[in-house]
Enzyme design. Structure first.
Site, PDB file in Angstrom:
ATOM      1  N   GLN A 111       0.823  -1.218   0.000  1.00  0.00           N
ATOM      2  CA  GLN A 111       0.000   0.000   0.000  1.00  0.00           C
ATOM      3  C   GLN A 111       0.861   1.273   0.000  1.00  0.00           C
ATOM      4  O   GLN A 111       0.464   2.289  -0.571  1.00  0.00           O
ATOM      5  CB  GLN A 111      -0.910  -0.040   1.233  1.00  0.00           C
ATOM      6  CG  GLN A 111      -2.105   0.895   1.176  1.00  0.00           C
ATOM      7  CD  GLN A 111      -3.267   0.325   0.375  1.00  0.00           C
ATOM      8  OE1 GLN A 111      -3.607  -0.833   0.527  1.00  0.00           O
ATOM      9  NE2 GLN A 111      -3.871   1.151  -0.450  1.00  0.00           N
ATOM     10  N   LYS A 126      -2.976  -0.942   6.588  1.00  0.00           N
ATOM     11  CA  LYS A 126      -3.931  -2.007   6.243  1.00  0.00           C
ATOM     12  C   LYS A 126      -4.407  -2.626   7.548  1.00  0.00           C
ATOM     13  O   LYS A 126      -3.711  -2.565   8.564  1.00  0.00           O
ATOM     14  CB  LYS A 126      -3.242  -3.074   5.389  1.00  0.00           C
ATOM     15  CG  LYS A 126      -4.185  -3.974   4.628  1.00  0.00           C
ATOM     16  CD  LYS A 126      -4.678  -3.346   3.333  1.00  0.00           C
ATOM     17  CE  LYS A 126      -5.784  -4.167   2.707  1.00  0.00           C
ATOM     18  NZ  LYS A 126      -6.174  -3.655   1.372  1.00  0.00           N
ATOM     19  N   ASP A 166     -12.128  -3.902   1.802  1.00  0.00           N
ATOM     20  CA  ASP A 166     -11.273  -4.843   1.066  1.00  0.00           C
ATOM     21  C   ASP A 166     -12.089  -6.133   1.027  1.00  0.00           C
ATOM     22  O   ASP A 166     -13.328  -6.093   1.171  1.00  0.00           O
ATOM     23  CB  ASP A 166      -9.921  -5.033   1.793  1.00  0.00           C
ATOM     24  CG  ASP A 166      -8.892  -5.801   0.941  1.00  0.00           C
ATOM     25  OD1 ASP A 166      -8.319  -5.203   0.027  1.00  0.00           O
ATOM     26  OD2 ASP A 166      -8.685  -7.005   1.178  1.00  0.00           O
ATOM     27  N   SER A 376     -10.711   6.769  -2.917  1.00  0.00           N
ATOM     28  CA  SER A 376     -10.902   6.949  -1.470  1.00  0.00           C
ATOM     29  C   SER A 376     -10.312   8.289  -1.033  1.00  0.00           C
ATOM     30  O   SER A 376     -10.895   8.995  -0.200  1.00  0.00           O
ATOM     31  CB  SER A 376     -10.210   5.827  -0.697  1.00  0.00           C
ATOM     32  OG  SER A 376     -11.036   4.688  -0.627  1.00  0.00           O
TER      33      SER A 376
END
Ligand code: NDP
Length: 444
Positions: A111, A126, A166, A376
């Site tokens: 990420q 995450k 997710d 996002s």
């Protein structure tokens, strides 16, 4: 021993049994060798790679909740706040029985570079839980989400850490978690993304990862004198990413002939009817095999095997390591000329190497699926401004972001004499910005 090899050995020794994390670190470091070797003395002195591979913070907690029979259940909860070098931690929450610390760390590590590639000010994080929403009632899912947030809310905030969805975390789960956060904190802020449209969500967020995947695929094809129109495409998975990748690929004139879930896959020679898939997956929360009951031209096959379906382009959109060396060989033997990863690390290292050796176009997940996190970040901007942009506005920004990511990835690959090696290009371009920010901020 080179600095890269030394760090990889340390990561394995310090994080035993976190195999997916080792895999992600190895893949990134291997393709950064050329950049790191050039700056080895400085990076060593600053312990740059030690800092980059060690999360800033890991939060691990107990999540007790009561099921419909009155039985207390206990799950594990995680949030890995990996790097805030370029912005607040940002990354999804995964609810799946396979979740453990190593999986969350691999996803958080990836990420960092993905978020950097978007060009937006977001760091890497995450989280998730080994909770399985499948087969649970809405009340059970709400009980779990409320308990999960009762611990997580202490560590997140609109300017510190902004989780999203997710695997296993969609609009329903985000809604329950957002409600509990608001109740505990008594503030109405954009602390989660992927929210419903009635309470601060962004139009086009649901579509963003899948649409973005197809936008960057289209750029890669154009740059290599090919087009999406008329191509036969196979998409694994039938969740959020897969559904909207199929939708956009069909809009570009491609024919999608197969989709899957963890039980098996459907093949429809006439082309997938996406309305049927949406009804099964988004409305009924059913299984992909029900598609064959609704569409006589379709055949359902139990188990893995979707990559044996003949196609020109493969889009793995389910989960990590779902496309192995045998799958890659089958795809290429059947004439597949491009692979773009909708999921995170869906292609094993051996399969990735083989695909690249065979000169098949390959766009890695950290570039190809960055449209989700980018949108996002657009949701965060809208929340801060107390504004809602139109679908067309968000979609146009998403399109621009994906075109820019392609340009950055292709440029970095060329600068280091590896033209068309998009794996190296994505890692290098993502790394350069993060390193610059880390160096500027001193030893933190
Ligand atoms: P969903 O939960 O909506 O869908 C996941 C799909 O993959 C389902 O069809 C699921 O089948 C299948 N799947 C999950 N685990 C396995 C497995 N072990 N074996 C075979 N199939 C499996 O998740 P998303 O679509 O959101 O995520 C898919 C991938 O994309 C993940 O790798 C995620 O990290 C990545 N991603 C998602 C983003 C997003 O915005 N949602 C952004 C960037 C990346 P079943 O229902 O049977 O479990």
């Amino acid at each position: 021993m080179s600095y890269v090899d030394e760090i990889y050995e340390k990561v394995v020794a310090k994080n035993p049994s976190e195999t997916e994390f080792h895999q992600a670190v190895k893949e990134v470091l291997d393709s950064l060798r050329c950049v790191i070797d050039k700056n080895e003395e400085k990076f060593r002195r600053d312990a740059l790679l030690e800092r980059l591979t060690e999360p800033e913070r890991i939060i691990s907690f107990r999540v007790p909740w009561v099921d419909d029979k009155g039985q207390v259940q206990v799950n594990k909860g995680f949030r890995v706040q990996f790097s805030s070098a370029i912005g607040p931690y940002k990354g999804g929450l995964r609810f799946h029985p396979s979740v453990n610390q190593g999986i969350i760390k691999f996803l958080g590590f990836e990420q960092i570079f993905k978020n950097s590639l978007t060009g937006l000010p977001i760091g890497g994080g995450k989280g998730g839980s080994d909770f399985d929403p499948k087969g649970k009632s809405d009340r059970e899912v709400m009980a779990f989400c409320q308990s999960f947030m009762t611990e997580l809310f202490k560590y997140i905030g609109a300017d510190t850490d902004v989780p999203a969805g997710d695997i296993g975390v969609g609009a329903r789960e985000i809604g329950f978690m957002y409600g509990q956060y608001k109740r505990l904190k008594d503030v109405y802020e954009g602390v989660l993304t992927g929210k419903g449209l009635s309470y601060g969500g962004s139009l086009a967020r649901k579509q963003a990862t899948g649409y973005g995947l197809v936008y960057i695929l289209n750029e890669m094809l154009k740059d290599n004198n090919k087009a999406l129109e008329g191509q036969t495409v196979v998409v694994s998975g039938s969740g959020n990413v897969a559904i909207y990748a199929v939708e956009k690929a069909q809009q570009f004139g491609a024919k999608v002939v197969a989709m899957s879930d963890s039980n098996g896959y459907i093949y429809d020679a006439d082309g997938i009817d996406l309305d049927i898939v949406k009804d099964i997956k988004e409305v009924k929360r059913g299984r992909i095999k029900e598609y064959a009951d609704a569409k006589p031209s379709a055949v359902y096959t139990e188990g893995k095997g979707i990559w044996t379906v003949k196609c020109d382009i493969a889009l793995p959109c389910a989960t990590q390591n779902e496309l192995n060396l045998d799958d890659a060989k089958a795809l290429i033997a059947n004439g597949c000329f491009a692979v773009a990863e909708g999921a995170n690390m869906p292609t094993t290292r051996e399969a990735t190497d083989y695909i690249q050796e065979q000169k098949i176009l390959f766009m890695p997940g950290k570039a190809a699926n960055a449209g989700g996190v980018a949108t996002s970040a657009l949701e965060m901007s809208q929340n801060s401004q107390r504004l809602s942009w139109s679908f067309e506005e968000v979609d146009a920004k998403l399109h621009d972001i994906m075109v820019n990511i392609y340009a950055k990835v292709a440029d970095a690959a060329s600068r280091y004499d590896m033209p068309k090696n998009y794996v190296a290009g994505a890692n290098i371009a993502g790394f350069e910005k993060v390193v610059e920010a880390m160096e500027a901020q001193g030893i933190v």
